[in-house]
Design a protein around this motif. Structure first.
Motif, short mmCIF file in Angstrom:
data_model
loop_
_atom_site.label_atom_id
_atom_site.label_comp_id
_atom_site.label_asym_id
_atom_site.label_seq_id
_atom_site.Cartn_x
_atom_site.Cartn_y
_atom_site.Cartn_z
N THR A 1 0.86 -1.19 0.00
CA THR A 1 0.00 0.00 0.00
C THR A 1 0.89 1.23 0.00
OG1 THR A 1 -1.69 -1.17 1.27
CG2 THR A 1 -1.85 1.23 1.21
N ALA A 2 0.76 2.06 -1.01
CA ALA A 2 1.61 3.24 -1.13
C ALA A 2 1.15 4.34 -0.17
CB ALA A 2 1.57 3.76 -2.56
N HIS B 1 0.35 8.16 1.00
CA HIS B 1 -0.34 9.29 0.38
C HIS B 1 -1.32 8.86 -0.70
CE1 HIS B 1 2.37 11.79 2.67
NE2 HIS B 1 3.38 11.15 2.14
N THR B 2 -1.99 7.74 -0.45
CA THR B 2 -3.02 7.26 -1.36
C THR B 2 -4.33 7.13 -0.59
OG1 THR B 2 -2.58 4.93 -0.88
CG2 THR B 2 -1.35 5.91 -2.72
N THR B 3 -5.42 6.96 -1.32
CA THR B 3 -6.72 6.77 -0.68
C THR B 3 -6.71 5.51 0.19
OG1 THR B 3 -7.80 7.85 -2.53
CG2 THR B 3 -9.19 6.51 -1.10
N GLY B 4 -6.09 4.45 -0.31
CA GLY B 4 -6.02 3.21 0.46
C GLY B 4 -5.27 3.39 1.78
#
Length: 71
Positions: free
Chosen positions: A9-10, A12-15
């Protein structure tokens, strides 16, 4: 290692934002706080550790002159 999201999971992403707002995110904050508190307790009660930390800090160059660093 403290994790709040699945591997891959990257940041600064929504996830990642969803994971941070989840129960896992809440647990991670508490785990991190407990870990930092344990380190502070060690430093407060162990004079030799404080000396070793101070020596290593000085050997690494001591405090950063922030205005000069960014100026």
């Amino acid at each position: 290692m403290i994790a709040i999201a699945e591997p891959g999971t990257a940041l600064h992403t929504t996830g990642f934002a969803e994971a941070a707002a989840s129960a896992a995110g809440d647990r991670a904050v508490l785990d991190g706080a407990a870990g930092l508190a344990a380190v502070v307790a060690d430093l407060l009660y162990d004079e030799a550790l404080r000396g070793a930390v101070a020596a290593e800090f000085a050997e690494a160059g001591g405090p950063v002159d922030v205005p000069a660093f960014f100026g």
